[in-house]
Design a protein around this motif. Structure first.
Motif, PDB file in Angstrom:
ATOM      1  N   LYS A 366       0.806  -1.213   0.000  1.00 20.98           N
ATOM      2  CA  LYS A 366       0.000   0.000   0.000  1.00 20.98           C
ATOM      3  C   LYS A 366       0.840   1.265   0.000  1.00 20.98           C
ATOM      4  CE  LYS A 366      -4.330  -1.647   2.038  1.00 20.98           C
ATOM      5  NZ  LYS A 366      -5.266  -1.513   3.162  1.00 20.98           N
ATOM      6  N   TRP A 367       2.009   1.215   0.641  1.00 16.74           N
ATOM      7  CA  TRP A 367       2.792   2.446   0.700  1.00 16.74           C
ATOM      8  C   TRP A 367       3.406   2.802  -0.645  1.00 16.74           C
ATOM      9  CZ3 TRP A 367       4.210  -1.987   3.469  1.00 16.74           C
ATOM     10  CH2 TRP A 367       5.317  -2.677   2.989  1.00 16.74           C
ATOM     11  N   LEU A 368       3.347   1.920  -1.635  1.00 15.71           N
ATOM     12  CA  LEU A 368       3.806   2.232  -2.989  1.00 15.71           C
ATOM     13  C   LEU A 368       2.656   2.508  -3.940  1.00 15.71           C
ATOM     14  CD1 LEU A 368       6.671  -0.386  -3.499  1.00 15.71           C
ATOM     15  CD2 LEU A 368       6.865   2.003  -2.809  1.00 15.71           C
ATOM     16  N   GLN A 369       1.431   2.345  -3.477  1.00  8.52           N
ATOM     17  CA  GLN A 369       0.273   2.562  -4.326  1.00  8.52           C
ATOM     18  C   GLN A 369      -0.233   3.997  -4.197  1.00  8.52           C
ATOM     19  OE1 GLN A 369      -2.640  -0.349  -3.210  1.00  8.52           O
ATOM     20  NE2 GLN A 369      -1.390  -2.085  -3.814  1.00  8.52           N
ATOM     21  N   ARG A 370      -0.741   4.529  -5.309  1.00  3.72           N
ATOM     22  CA  ARG A 370      -1.353   5.847  -5.255  1.00  3.72           C
ATOM     23  C   ARG A 370      -2.701   5.742  -4.553  1.00  3.72           C
ATOM     24  NH1 ARG A 370      -0.619   8.387 -11.345  1.00  3.72           N
ATOM     25  NH2 ARG A 370       1.675   8.381 -11.409  1.00  3.72           N
ATOM     26  N   PRO A 371      -2.932   6.526  -3.515  1.00  3.09           N
ATOM     27  CA  PRO A 371      -4.235   6.442  -2.856  1.00  3.09           C
ATOM     28  C   PRO A 371      -5.370   6.979  -3.707  1.00  3.09           C
ATOM     29  CG  PRO A 371      -2.930   8.224  -1.935  1.00  3.09           C
ATOM     30  CD  PRO A 371      -2.020   7.471  -2.855  1.00  3.09           C
ATOM     31  N   CYS A 372      -5.063   7.928  -4.589  1.00  2.00           N
ATOM     32  CA  CYS A 372      -6.072   8.489  -5.479  1.00  2.00           C
ATOM     33  C   CYS A 372      -5.350   9.128  -6.661  1.00  2.00           C
ATOM     34  CB  CYS A 372      -6.955   9.514  -4.759  1.00  2.00           C
ATOM     35  SG  CYS A 372      -6.019  10.890  -4.049  1.00  2.00           S
ATOM     36  N   GLY A 373      -6.100   9.480  -7.697  1.00  2.00           N
ATOM     37  CA  GLY A 373      -5.477  10.080  -8.864  1.00  2.00           C
ATOM     38  C   GLY A 373      -6.507  10.617  -9.838  1.00  2.00           C
ATOM     39  N   ALA A 374      -6.045  11.399 -10.812  1.00  2.00           N
ATOM     40  CA  ALA A 374      -6.925  11.991 -11.821  1.00  2.00           C
ATOM     41  C   ALA A 374      -6.126  12.216 -13.094  1.00  2.00           C
ATOM     42  CB  ALA A 374      -7.508  13.314 -11.327  1.00  2.00           C
ATOM     43  N   ALA A 375      -6.840  12.181 -14.235  1.00  2.00           N
ATOM     44  CA  ALA A 375      -6.206  12.410 -15.538  1.00  2.00           C
ATOM     45  C   ALA A 375      -7.233  13.011 -16.484  1.00  2.00           C
ATOM     46  CB  ALA A 375      -5.649  11.109 -16.116  1.00  2.00           C
ATOM     47  N   PHE A 376      -6.777  13.974 -17.333  1.00  2.00           N
ATOM     48  CA  PHE A 376      -7.644  14.604 -18.318  1.00  2.00           C
ATOM     49  C   PHE A 376      -7.560  13.847 -19.639  1.00  2.00           C
ATOM     50  CE2 PHE A 376      -7.385  18.289 -15.500  1.00  2.00           C
ATOM     51  CZ  PHE A 376      -8.693  18.737 -15.541  1.00  2.00           C
ATOM     52  N   GLY A 377      -8.676  13.846 -20.363  1.00  2.00           N
ATOM     53  CA  GLY A 377      -8.743  13.263 -21.688  1.00  2.00           C
ATOM     54  C   GLY A 377      -9.247  14.279 -22.691  1.00  2.00           C
ATOM     55  N   LEU A 382     -12.599  14.230 -17.626  1.00  2.00           N
ATOM     56  CA  LEU A 382     -11.744  14.040 -16.460  1.00  2.00           C
ATOM     57  C   LEU A 382     -12.129  12.720 -15.802  1.00  2.00           C
ATOM     58  CD1 LEU A 382      -9.639  15.112 -14.385  1.00  2.00           C
ATOM     59  CD2 LEU A 382     -11.570  16.117 -13.146  1.00  2.00           C
ATOM     60  N   ILE A 383     -11.119  11.862 -15.546  1.00  2.00           N
ATOM     61  CA  ILE A 383     -11.369  10.580 -14.892  1.00  2.00           C
ATOM     62  C   ILE A 383     -10.595  10.556 -13.574  1.00  2.00           C
ATOM     63  CG2 ILE A 383      -9.488   9.436 -16.134  1.00  2.00           C
ATOM     64  CD1 ILE A 383     -11.215   6.885 -16.083  1.00  2.00           C
ATOM     65  N   THR A 384     -11.239  10.075 -12.511  1.00  2.00           N
ATOM     66  CA  THR A 384     -10.620  10.005 -11.191  1.00  2.00           C
ATOM     67  C   THR A 384     -10.811   8.614 -10.615  1.00  2.00           C
ATOM     68  OG1 THR A 384     -12.619  10.675  -9.976  1.00  2.00           O
ATOM     69  CG2 THR A 384     -11.176  12.437 -10.793  1.00  2.00           C
ATOM     70  N   PHE A 385      -9.910   8.240  -9.673  1.00  2.00           N
ATOM     71  CA  PHE A 385     -10.097   6.991  -8.932  1.00  2.00           C
ATOM     72  C   PHE A 385      -9.803   7.235  -7.460  1.00  2.00           C
ATOM     73  CE2 PHE A 385      -5.606   6.906 -10.063  1.00  2.00           C
ATOM     74  CZ  PHE A 385      -4.982   6.431  -8.909  1.00  2.00           C
ATOM     75  N   GLU A 386     -10.484   6.488  -6.610  1.00  2.00           N
ATOM     76  CA  GLU A 386     -10.392   6.616  -5.163  1.00  2.00           C
ATOM     77  C   GLU A 386     -10.112   5.253  -4.555  1.00  2.00           C
ATOM     78  OE1 GLU A 386     -14.072   8.248  -3.921  1.00  2.00           O
ATOM     79  OE2 GLU A 386     -13.884  10.063  -5.141  1.00  2.00           O
TER      80      GLU A 386
END
Length: 482
Positions: A366-377, A382-386
């Motif tokens: 978990k300490w190497l994983q992104r807790p959340c993120g976003a990217a534009f298309g 706009l796409i996000t993950f939680e």
């Protein structure tokens, strides 16, 4: 999985909880093992991990000699930072005493001042010993005499103590093998015993609130109990019985049967440790000379440390350094590993000739994983993950929440783009160009849109001739000017 450091010791291990010195490691000569010299004394030693050094040896910072050997070792931060800058070390001894040491005095080489107190309340080996994760002045102890004590080391030289509650009657309260504080609820403590019974204590009520054992194996010998660091009601119990080498996951909301069982060892399990940074990582070590890293939520083995030549009796995660762990075995080796490098070969381990190469890690911690993120298309998308929500043991982990949004930054630009898209879809470009020409504020824009309207008309050839023909009177005026 790479081995970072090692030292030739048969010792139980405790990691420093200090934020300033997280790389300190203490070892105490373990009971039940003896070297070639048949030395009867014991040593409490502090080593420095020194990850910046290329050497695989850990430099010894200080040591102190004790008359009795260690069953368990615990390192707490303490509350007096001025007198105890490195915290306090507590040793559960084979004679039933608990010795309190000043870690900074050991490092400074002041052996005569290192031992600050001795608590002699137990009448058997102290196998259960742990500092409270949230109240570091509280130390829980349990021994083979079935007694449990809570020791307050706010003043380490004069510790006070009280019982966790009335002693459990019957065989379930005998021979305590391990104690563990709940990491979410400060006043909850668990203990397990070689009789197979696990008891959960409420220190506010000073009595046990629930007890359980395996209904299918009432003779099971439990060796380890530890709490899920993120779910307050989940607890793990390990069996050192060679006939039932299991890791059992229990949920106290239904303590009639375990919710999951982890099977991978072929002989009894002597030690287990739940990662404080990732509740999806669990270490276990046993009499089969194996140390496994589990995903307890999925019930799978993620990777395996290289096998040793004798029993592994101790395994612990560092409380301050993610991905760093230690192991101790009866072959006289205390080793420190890193989980970030999970190469199955070439890690410098010299195990016994029949040792199998360890498989690599199957997922990122978990300490190497992104807790959340976003990217534009394209098109303002706009796409996000939680993070995924927590889930109980035994089920498939839920997927992270993924969402899409339409982001509008320029309303005028969007309106013009929508108008153009509609015209292209309907095929009526001519009307759009005429409207733009009429709305133009400059002669140049009006001419450009007018020309585009002509070119997009049905009879573009004839209209282009008309568009380029000079207006009557303009030609004479231009000729006169020339």
């Amino acid at each position: 999985m790479s081995k970072l450091k090692s030292v030739s010791r048969s010792g139980t291990v405790a990691w420093s909880t200090s934020a300033e010195r997280p790389g300190l490691l203490a070892t105490g000569t373990v009971a039940g093992a003896i070297d070639d010299s048949f030395e009867s004394t014991a040593q409490l030693e502090i080593f420095n991990l020194e990850l910046s050094s290329p050497s695989t040896d850990m430099p010894l910072l200080g040591s102190v000699t004790t008359s009795e050997r260690f069953q368990r070792l615990a390192w707490g931060t303490g509350v007096d930072a001025a007198s105890y800058p490195l915290g306090v070390l507590a040793g559960g001894m084979v004679d039933g005493s608990i010795k309190i040491f000043n870690a900074s005095k050991i490092v400074e080489g002041k052996e005569a001042e290192a031992l600050v107190a001795t608590v002699s309340k137990h009448h058997g080996p102290v196998r259960g010993l742990e500092f409270n994760w949230n109240q570091p002045n509280l130390l829980a102890s349990g021994a083979s005499d079935a007694d449990m004590y809570i020791i307050d080391v706010s003043q380490p030289a004069t510790p006070t103590f009280y019982t966790a509650g009335q002693r459990t009657s019957g065989p379930g309260g005998a021979d305590i093998s391990c104690v563990a504080w709940n990491r979410k609820v400060h006043h909850i403590l668990a203990s397990t015993s070689h009789s197979g019974q696990t008891v959960v204590w409420d220190l506010k009520l000073k009595r046990p609130v629930i007890s359980f054992n395996d209904p299918n194996n009432k003779t099971q010998r439990n060796s380890v109990v530890c709490w899920n660091p993120e779910v307050a009601t989940q607890v793990l119990v390990a069996s050192e019985d060679d006939m039932y080498p299991l890791l059992q996951m229990w949920d106290l909301r239904n303590a009639f049967a375990p919710v999951a069982e982890l099977r991978g060892h072929t002989k009894g399990i002597l030690a287990a440790s739940w990662c404080p940074f990732d509740n999806g990582l669990l270490l276990s070590a046993g009499k089969d000379n194996r140390t496994l890293c589990w995903d307890p939520l999925a019930g799978q083995v993620l990777c395996e440390l290289p096998a040793s030549a004798n029993w592994n009796f101790d395994v612990q995660w560092s409380p301050r350094l993610p991905a760093v762990l230690s192991t101790g075995s009866f072959d006289g080796q205390v080793a420190v590993y890193s989980l970030t490098d999970c190469a199955p070969q070439g890690d410098g381990w010299s195990g016994h000739p029949g040792a199998e190469p360890a498989p690599g890690m199957r997922r990122a911690p978990k300490w190497l994983q992104r807790p959340c993120g976003a990217a534009f298309g394209f098109g303002g998308q706009l796409i996000t993950f939680e993070p995924a929500p927590p889930h109980p043991a035994g089920g498939a982990p839920p997927r992270p929440a993924v969402r899409t949004f339409q982001v509008t930054t320029g309303c005028d630009t969007v309106a013009r783009a929508t108008q153009l898209a509609s015209a292209l879809e309907s095929g009526d470009i001519n009307s759009l160009c005429k409207a733009k020409a009429e709305a133009a504020t400059s002669a140049a824009d009006q001419s450009v849109w007018g020309l585009l309207a002509v070119l997009s008309s049905a009879d573009a050839r004839q209209e282009l001739i008309e568009f380029l023909r000079p207006v009557e009177g303009e030609a004479e005026a231009e000729a006169e000017e020339e």
